[in-house]
Design a protein around this motif. Structure first.
Motif, PDB file in Angstrom:
ATOM      1  N   MET C 191       0.824  -1.209   0.000  1.00 53.71           N
ATOM      2  CA  MET C 191       0.000   0.000   0.000  1.00 53.71           C
ATOM      3  C   MET C 191       0.860   1.261   0.000  1.00 53.71           C
ATOM      4  O   MET C 191       1.880   1.320   0.675  1.00 53.71           O
ATOM      5  CB  MET C 191      -0.870  -0.003   1.260  1.00 53.71           C
ATOM      6  CG  MET C 191      -1.844   1.135   1.358  1.00 53.71           C
ATOM      7  SD  MET C 191      -3.331   0.804   0.429  1.00 53.71           S
ATOM      8  CE  MET C 191      -4.054  -0.498   1.409  1.00 53.71           C
ATOM      9  N   ALA C 192       0.443   2.256  -0.775  1.00 53.36           N
ATOM     10  CA  ALA C 192       1.051   3.589  -0.667  1.00 53.36           C
ATOM     11  C   ALA C 192       0.275   4.362   0.386  1.00 53.36           C
ATOM     12  O   ALA C 192      -0.951   4.418   0.325  1.00 53.36           O
ATOM     13  CB  ALA C 192       0.986   4.302  -2.006  1.00 53.36           C
ATOM     14  N   VAL C 193       0.976   4.929   1.387  1.00 50.95           N
ATOM     15  CA  VAL C 193       0.281   5.600   2.485  1.00 50.95           C
ATOM     16  C   VAL C 193       0.751   7.046   2.589  1.00 50.95           C
ATOM     17  O   VAL C 193       1.945   7.324   2.620  1.00 50.95           O
ATOM     18  CB  VAL C 193       0.550   4.880   3.834  1.00 50.95           C
ATOM     19  CG1 VAL C 193      -0.137   5.626   4.975  1.00 50.95           C
ATOM     20  CG2 VAL C 193       0.079   3.438   3.781  1.00 50.95           C
ATOM     21  N   LEU C 194      -0.211   7.943   2.623  1.00 52.11           N
ATOM     22  CA  LEU C 194       0.096   9.349   2.913  1.00 52.11           C
ATOM     23  C   LEU C 194      -0.425   9.611   4.309  1.00 52.11           C
ATOM     24  O   LEU C 194      -1.640   9.608   4.545  1.00 52.11           O
ATOM     25  CB  LEU C 194      -0.570  10.256   1.878  1.00 52.11           C
ATOM     26  CG  LEU C 194      -0.358  11.758   2.043  1.00 52.11           C
ATOM     27  CD1 LEU C 194       1.117  12.113   2.119  1.00 52.11           C
ATOM     28  CD2 LEU C 194      -1.006  12.517   0.883  1.00 52.11           C
ATOM     29  N   LEU C 195       0.489   9.809   5.259  1.00 53.04           N
ATOM     30  CA  LEU C 195       0.121   9.875   6.671  1.00 53.04           C
ATOM     31  C   LEU C 195       0.275  11.295   7.181  1.00 53.04           C
ATOM     32  O   LEU C 195       1.373  11.855   7.164  1.00 53.04           O
ATOM     33  CB  LEU C 195       1.042   8.929   7.461  1.00 53.04           C
ATOM     34  CG  LEU C 195       0.957   8.963   8.981  1.00 53.04           C
ATOM     35  CD1 LEU C 195      -0.366   8.421   9.470  1.00 53.04           C
ATOM     36  CD2 LEU C 195       2.107   8.166   9.597  1.00 53.04           C
ATOM     37  N   VAL C 196      -0.828  11.883   7.633  1.00 52.61           N
ATOM     38  CA  VAL C 196      -0.772  13.203   8.251  1.00 52.61           C
ATOM     39  C   VAL C 196      -0.708  12.994   9.757  1.00 52.61           C
ATOM     40  O   VAL C 196      -1.512  12.255  10.313  1.00 52.61           O
ATOM     41  CB  VAL C 196      -2.012  14.029   7.863  1.00 52.61           C
ATOM     42  CG1 VAL C 196      -2.199  15.188   8.814  1.00 52.61           C
ATOM     43  CG2 VAL C 196      -1.894  14.530   6.433  1.00 52.61           C
ATOM     44  N   GLU C 197       0.261  13.564  10.407  1.00 54.84           N
ATOM     45  CA  GLU C 197       0.395  13.362  11.845  1.00 54.84           C
ATOM     46  C   GLU C 197       0.836  14.635  12.559  1.00 54.84           C
ATOM     47  O   GLU C 197       1.611  15.428  12.037  1.00 54.84           O
ATOM     48  CB  GLU C 197       1.433  12.260  12.136  1.00 54.84           C
ATOM     49  CG  GLU C 197       0.842  10.913  12.487  1.00 54.84           C
ATOM     50  CD  GLU C 197      -0.089  10.937  13.690  1.00 54.84           C
ATOM     51  OE1 GLU C 197      -0.090  11.916  14.460  1.00 54.84           O
ATOM     52  OE2 GLU C 197      -0.846   9.965  13.865  1.00 54.84           O
TER      53      GLU C 197
END
Lengths: 303, 371, 246
Positions: C191-197
């Motif tokens: 999976m390609a994940v764009l994580l906002v944290e």
């Protein structure tokens, strides 16, 4: 003793008629609630859907028989509902719920004016199979049309409750009603859910309208819209976004109206015709106690 | 430096207003009874519509019951000022006191709605207001002693001190005889002008701001220290006062009141006037009222020359039906594409621009709220 | 390359919230997007999942593509069908529905009952606690379980790109780390994940690459180790908060 028995049967008749009438109000209110849940619009055009369905049923069944007429009426009302969403509401620049609701009032004026013009001063007979026949048992007299109404409404209401609970359409509707953004994020086809809800609401109103125009009512008249107006309080009473609320609200108003109609003669001149008001009197009483209706979601707001 | 500039914009508006007033004052000297009747009807509805514009457009309280306030004003005036006859009772008050009493009592009726209105938001309130329509029409039909029942009752003519607005006396002004219609025209004009000016002041003041904020967000308004229920109640009372005043005017010009004039259709027509006029606009309500109330009368008069309509009773398309199609169509188009309504046209003529408003949408630009 | 954003500019009315941002996320990769409150991280995700319009925003310039799908022009249904799923901030599970119904809502854009059932089984094996609570009301789940449900719902549509908005928000540190580990596992499966944290520590521990957003622009990009020293982030407008956490 005889007098007492008469009193009891009279009351039972009133309640039985009320349940039947109420089931029709529930049917109208349920369509209204489905539309509200799917699109957030309070459909003031609902009475025109009902009148259009009943009018087409009466005119077509005069030539082609009742079943064809009924089908034509239901399809017409459903098409009118879908048209309202697909052609009018969807292209409105004002997308606020209040703006769209007032817009549906505009649709109502146009449609009711046109059908009223077509009906003129006439009363169109329905050509329904049960006509004016009545059922008698244990001293209670009930029109067959009312029993048929109760049976059809109960079957439809059960069917829709099952659809809600167990189909993807039902789930999509529940998700869109609960959180429109989540509905978009999971890919609910909102456009389709909207117009199908309008069509279903219209179809249910048409069925209810057909029964409301049947015996003991004389037939299809423009004043049929007043019956739809009494289903608004039924929907609001239960809480606009609540399915069980629509059922309970419809039954409550049907029974209250029927019981009042039985006894309003005792209230003197002012009482006659009071049964038409009972829906709203009940509504005011409930709203004063519970502003979100009996089963409605309490609106929690943030500034 | 900004002083003269600020003055120039209203300048054009003032010139136009004065011009319109001159024309309006001069009208009864030149036109016949039909046009006076059209104008008077429009004035009565315009006064009532201004009240609804404040309630729905400014305060955001959807009402489908405004005609009830008109009916209340009309019937109460007839009851308080009329004489008792065989069928109906009347208190026989002096007409000016009866008119005042009718307006005050209707204001009380508006205040009586407040426990319900205070608890309900927009759409719920719309349905609840329908209840008011049905209860009122029941009262008008069944309280025969007060209302004359379905047949209605007679309206006593108005006398204000030495001014007699009945047909009993005829004033002669500049060689033109002033009968009832001409006299009522002047009265209606004065009332409309006064109603308009008061409404403008109210909306521009602090109270108006509070109503605006309440429309955009009740919670937000409450957070700003606005007592929401009180302002909601005051919106109802204002609407009731305007409705009753318009109702008294309508009763005076028709001379006879019947329940049908104040039912659901009449309420919806008032809402149409306000929407066509441009919601939130006080001045827009006036052309809106003129359009909706005059259209059926004009079409009926021109029925012979309009195709599709025949003058006989068995018409294909009656004047009432045709005008309903026209203004309901315009109503739909206004909401769908031009929420500024007729107010925008007025603005173009006057040369001022006001922010375009939606029925429930927030204020534009930086005041807009998310959600 | 799976997700490509080029020179994206987003406006709310006249306010420019995202300014000329370019990003790429590859298959099997986690890109952590860091930045203070209000720098436009959530807005960026909304622009990619076609929900910007619901909030009154508009993509004014630039492009965003996922596989062959033009994310800025497609509607929400097409975006989901293209294989992009967005787990919104605050989880947004539907409290009145059961856990299973919430999960099935994630498959509303998918056709084929057998396929959906198989997918549901996969997700239950990824989050066994959801299987235990399947019939219960979703509103009764704990915060961590709700986050799992929100991720599971997003996974129901067979995405190849996952947008995650603040999955650690309001969770106990241990639970937040569990969730992060699961995200890592999902990513390792392709999976390609764009994580906002906001929680930089967790973000840095799972991410393959990091981009820092400041004032609507990408102010820095690099490997997690480049940002391991809290002072780097602090200088990039993240303020004292990053220093505290690291």
């Amino acid at each position: 003793m005889k007098w007492k028995k008469h009193l009891v049967t009279r009351f039972l008749e009133a309640v039985l008629n009320g349940v039947s009438l109420g089931s029709l109000y529930s049917l109208i209110a349920l369509g209204f609630v489905i539309i509200f849940r799917a699109t957030g619009v309070m459909n003031f055009a609902h009475s025109s859907f009902l009148l259009a369905g009943a009018y087409v049923t009466a005119t077509v069944s005069a030539k082609s028989g009742f079943l064809v007429g009924l089908l034509a009426g239901v399809v017409t009302a459903a098409a009118l509902g879908a048209f309202t969403q697909l052609v009018i509401l969807r292209f409105s620049k004002d997308k606020s719920h209040l703006g769209l609701s007032v817009l549906s009032l505009g649709v109502n004026i146009l449609a009711v004016t046109e059908i009223t013009r077509r009906i003129g001063d006439n009363t169109l007979p329905l050509h329904d199979p049960w006509a004016a026949s009545v059922w008698q048992f244990a001293g209670i007299t009930v029109p067959v049309s009312r029993i048929a109404a109760l049976a059809v409404a109960a079957a439809l209401l059960t069917g829709f409750l099952l659809l809600f609970r167990f189909t993807r359409w039902g789930l999509a509707l529940r998700v869109s009603a609960a959180d429109r953004e989540v509905a978009a994020l999971v890919g609910v086809p909102m456009g389709r859910v909207s117009w199908t809800s309008w069509a279903i609401g219209g179809a249910m109103a048409a069925l209810a309208g057909m029964f409301l125009a049947g015996f003991p009512a004389p037939g299809v008249e423009p004043s049929l819209t007043n019956s739809a107006m009494r289903a608004f309080p039924a929907a609001v009473l239960g809480g606009l976004d609540s399915i069980p609320g629509a059922l309970v609200g419809g039954l409550a108003i049907g029974i209250a109206e029927s019981v009042t109609a039985t006894y309003e003669g005792h209230l003197g001149g002012f009482g006659s015709g009071a049964s038409g008001l009972v829906a709203y009197v009940v509504l005011f009483a409930v709203l004063l106690l519970r502003p979100d209706g009996l089963f409605g979601t309490k609106v929690v707001s943030r500034v | 430096m900004s002083e003269p500039r600020r003055r120039r914009l209203p300048g054009r508006g003032q010139a136009l207003t004065v011009g319109l007033l001159v024309v309006a004052v001069a009208t009864p000297f030149y036109v016949g009874p039909f046009w006076l009747q059209v104008g008077l009807t429009a004035m009565a509805y315009a006064v009532a519509a201004i009240g609804l514009a404040i309630q729905v457009g400014v305060a955001g309280q959807l009402s489908l019951a405004h005609a009830v306030f008109m009916g209340s004003g009309a019937y109460l005036y007839s009851f308080l000022g009329g004489a008792s006859t065989g069928q109906v009772t009347g208190l026989g008050w002096p007409p000016w006191l009866a008119a005042l009493g009718a307006i005050v009592l209707t204001a009380l009726l508006g205040a009586l709605c407040s426990p319900i209105s205070a608890r309900l938001r927009g759409l719920y309130l719309g349905v609840a207001s329908l209840g008011l329509v049905f209860i009122a029409s029941h009262v008008m039909q069944r309280f025969g002693a007060l209302t004359g029942g379905p047949g209605g009752r007679e309206v006593p003519p108005l006398r204000l001190g030495p001014l007699d607005f009945s047909d009993d006396t005829t004033w002669v002004i500049a060689n033109v005889p002033f009968h009832q219609a001409e006299k009522l025209w002047m009265l209606g004009l004065a009332v409309l002008a006064g109603a308009y000016l008061v409404a403008r002041r109210m909306v521009a003041g602090r109270g108006g701001l509070a109503l605006h904020m309440m429309r955009d967000s009740e919670i937000g308004a409450a957070a700003m220290g606005i007592t929401v229920w009180r302002y909601k109640a005051s919106a109802f009372v204002i609407a009731a006062v305007y409705g009753a005043t318009g109702g008294v005017l309508l009763a005076l010009l028709t001379g006879w009141v019947v329940p049908e004039s104040f039912g659901f259709d009449a309420s919806v027509n008032l809402l149409i006037m306000v929407v066509i006029g441009g919601l939130g606009s006080i001045r827009g309500a006036i052309p809106g009222a003129v359009f909706v109330s005059a259209l059926p009368l004009l079409i009926a008069r021109q029925a012979q020359s309009i195709p599709l309509i025949s003058g006989t009773g068995d018409s294909i398309l009656g004047p009432g039906t045709l005008s309903t199609f026209l203004y309901a169509g315009l109503f739909i188009v206004t909401i769908m594409f031009a929420s500024g309504g007729l107010d925008r046209l007025v603005a173009l003529a006057v040369g001022t621009r006001r922010p375009q408003r939606r029925i429930a949408g927030g204020l534009p630009g930086k005041y807009a709220q998310e959600g | 390359m799976v997700l490509a954003v080029e020179n994206l500019t987003v406006r709310y009315g006249s306010a420019q919230v995202i300014n000329n941002v370019s990003l790429r996320v590859e298959r099997g990769e986690i890109l952590a997007l860091l930045g203070n409150n209000g720098v436009g991280k959530t807005t960026l995700l909304r622009a990619l999942s076609a929900t910007l319009g619901m909030h009154g925003g508009k993509a004014a310039a630039g492009t965003a593509h996922h596989a062959t799908c033009d994310l800025l022009r497609a509607n929400a249904v097409a975006v989901v069908r293209s294989g992009l799923a967005h787990v919104p901030e605050g989880r947004r599970i539907i409290a009145n529905l059961s856990v299973e119904e919430n999960l099935m809502a994630g498959a509303l854009a998918v056709r084929g009952a057998a396929k959906i059932a198989a997918r549901r089984a996969t997700i239950y094996s990824l989050f066994p606690v959801l299987a235990e609570r399947a019939r219960g009301r979703a509103g009764l789940l704990s915060g961590g379980e709700q986050q799992m449900l929100a991720i599971g719902r997003a996974l129901m549509s067979h995405p190849s790109v996952l947008l995650l908005d603040e999955p650690s928000l309001g969770l106990a540190p241990l639970v937040a780390r569990q969730i992060a580990a699961t995200v890592r596992q999902i990513s390792d499966e392709g999976m390609a994940v764009l994580l906002v944290e906001q929680n930089t520590r967790i973000a840095l521990s799972v991410a393959d690459r990091v981009a820092v957003l400041g004032g609507g622009r990408v102010v820095a990009q690099g490997r997690p180790k480049d940002f391991a020293d809290g002072r780097v982030l602090a200088e990039l407008s993240l303020g004292g908060r990053a220093r505290e956490r690291s």
